[in-house]
Design a protein around this motif. Structure first.
Motif, PDB file in Angstrom:
ATOM      1  N   LEU A  41      -9.276  -3.613 -11.423  1.00 45.72           N
ATOM      2  CA  LEU A  41      -8.039  -4.018  -9.584  1.00 45.72           C
ATOM      3  C   LEU A  41      -7.345  -4.784 -10.938  1.00 45.72           C
ATOM      4  N   LYS A  42      -6.312  -4.389  -9.795  1.00 42.74           N
ATOM      5  CA  LYS A  42      -5.341  -3.915  -8.412  1.00 42.74           C
ATOM      6  C   LYS A  42      -5.165  -2.539  -8.585  1.00 42.74           C
ATOM      7  N   GLY A  43      -5.288  -1.947  -9.762  1.00 44.34           N
ATOM      8  CA  GLY A  43      -4.090  -0.601  -9.504  1.00 44.34           C
ATOM      9  C   GLY A  43      -5.218  -0.187  -9.425  1.00 44.34           C
ATOM     10  N   VAL A  44      -6.357   0.351 -10.226  1.00 41.40           N
ATOM     11  CA  VAL A  44      -7.433   1.422  -9.839  1.00 41.40           C
ATOM     12  C   VAL A  44      -7.063   1.394  -8.192  1.00 41.40           C
ATOM     13  N   VAL A  45      -6.781   1.470  -7.612  1.00 40.99           N
ATOM     14  CA  VAL A  45      -7.570   1.001  -5.768  1.00 40.99           C
ATOM     15  C   VAL A  45      -7.679   2.739  -5.505  1.00 40.99           C
ATOM     16  N   TRP A  65     -11.899  -7.616 -12.503  1.00 40.12           N
ATOM     17  CA  TRP A  65     -10.883  -8.327 -12.572  1.00 40.12           C
ATOM     18  C   TRP A  65     -10.522  -8.658 -13.652  1.00 40.12           C
ATOM     19  N   ILE A  66      -9.923  -8.154 -14.073  1.00 46.40           N
ATOM     20  CA  ILE A  66      -8.724  -8.700 -15.368  1.00 46.40           C
ATOM     21  C   ILE A  66      -8.174  -8.796 -15.527  1.00 46.40           C
ATOM     22  N   ASP A  98      -6.381   3.298 -14.201  1.00 46.60           N
ATOM     23  CA  ASP A  98      -4.977   3.577 -13.215  1.00 46.60           C
ATOM     24  C   ASP A  98      -4.018   4.350 -14.561  1.00 46.60           C
ATOM     25  N   ILE A  99      -4.052   3.498 -14.884  1.00 42.35           N
ATOM     26  CA  ILE A  99      -3.883   3.887 -16.583  1.00 42.35           C
ATOM     27  C   ILE A  99      -3.851   3.155 -17.958  1.00 42.35           C
ATOM     28  N   PHE A 100      -4.158   4.546 -19.471  1.00 42.55           N
ATOM     29  CA  PHE A 100      -4.135   3.925 -20.470  1.00 42.55           C
ATOM     30  C   PHE A 100      -3.010   3.348 -20.833  1.00 42.55           C
ATOM     31  N   GLY A 155       4.173   3.009  -8.880  1.00 41.71           N
ATOM     32  CA  GLY A 155       3.262   3.868  -7.214  1.00 41.71           C
ATOM     33  C   GLY A 155       1.411   4.427  -7.869  1.00 41.71           C
ATOM     34  N   TYR A 156       1.125   4.844  -6.530  1.00 39.79           N
ATOM     35  CA  TYR A 156      -0.525   4.702  -6.256  1.00 39.79           C
ATOM     36  C   TYR A 156      -0.737   3.738  -7.074  1.00 39.79           C
TER      37      TYR A 156
END
Ligand code: IMP
Ligand code: MG
Length: 180
Positions: A41-45, A65-66, A98-100, A155-156
Motif C-alpha cells: 500500500l497505497k500505490g498498488v491499489v 503498508w511500509i 506499483d513501481i520498482f 496516476g493509477y
C-alpha cells in the motif's frame, strides 16, 4: 489536476491490456496453488484491484503498508506500518507493487516476507525503472508490466505528495510541479 501532467506515458487501455496479460500468465502458473497476493500500500491499489479481477483461480488477498518515501526522494530506509494479517509460512506468496524504482522498498518487503518462510515468494511489479536501481539490491522482478524511463510518474495509484493517485492512466509529472 491535469495541468501538471506533461504527457501521458501509459493510457488506460494500454494498462488494462497489460494487466490482463499478467493476470492470465499468473492464473496459469498459480492454478491450484491458492497464492496469497500481498499488495504494498497505497500505490498498488489500482493495479491490485484490476489484477485480482482478471485472476481466474483461487487466491487470497493481503496487504502490507511500509513507509520509505517523502516527496520524490527515496530515503533508503523503510519501516513496517502494517504487516500481513495472516500466517504465510508454507504458502505461495506474490508481492504486488506499483513501481520498482531504487529497489529499497521491494528489497525490504521481500526480506521481511522471506523471513516468514513462505513456500515461494515472487515479485510482480506494474512498472520498472531499471535506471534508478541503487547498489546492493539483489531482488529482481519476476513479472513486470512495463519498463519505463527515468521520469517521475503519477496516476493509477502512484502519487506525488498524495495527489494524482486517482488518475486512470500513468502520466509524467512536469518538473515545475515539484516546486509548488
Ligand atoms: P523504491 O523503494 O525507490 O523502489 O520506491 C518504491 C516506492 O516509491 C513505490 O512503491 C512508490 O510509492 C514510490 N515511487 C518511486 N518512483 C515513483 C514515481 O515515479 N512516482 C510515484 N511514486 C514513486
Ligand atoms: Mg508513493
Amino acid at each position: 489536476m491535469l495541468e501538471n501532467i506533461s504527457r501521458v506515458l501509459l493510457t488506460e487501455e494500454q494498462i488494462q491490456t497489460r494487466v490482463k496479460e499478467l493476470a492470465a500468465q499468473l492464473s496459469a502458473e498459480y492454478a491450484g496453488k491458492n497464492p496469497i497476493f500481498v499488495g504494498v500500500l497505497k500505490g498498488v491499489v489500482m493495479f491490485y484491484a484490476d489484477f485480482l479481477k482478471y485472476f481466474t483461480e483461487h487466491c487470497q488477498m493481503d496487504f502490507m503498508w511500509i513507509s520509505s518515501y517523502a516527496g520524490t526522494v527515496s530515503t533508503g530506509k523503510a519501516i513496517v506500518k502494517q504487516d500481513v494479517s495472516q500466517d504465510i509460512r508454507g504458502r505461495h506468496v506474490v508481492i504486488l507493487e506499483d513501481i520498482f524504482d531504487t529497489g529499497n522498498s521491494l528489497q525490504f518487503t521481500y526480506n521481511h516476507l522471506l523471513a516468514k518462510e513462505p513456500a515461494s515468494l515472487k515479485i510482480c511489479t506494474l512498472l520498472d525503472k531499471p535506471e534508478r536501481r541503487v547498489p546492493g539490491i539483489t531482488v529482481k522482478a519476476d513479472y513486470t508490466g512495463f519498463v519505463i524511463p527515468n521520469e517521475f510518474v503519477v496516476g493509477y495509484g502512484l502519487d506525488f505528495n498524495e495527489q494524482y493517485r486517482n488518475l486512470p492512466f500513468v502520466g509524467v509529472l512536469s518538473p515545475e510541479a515539484y516546486e509548488k
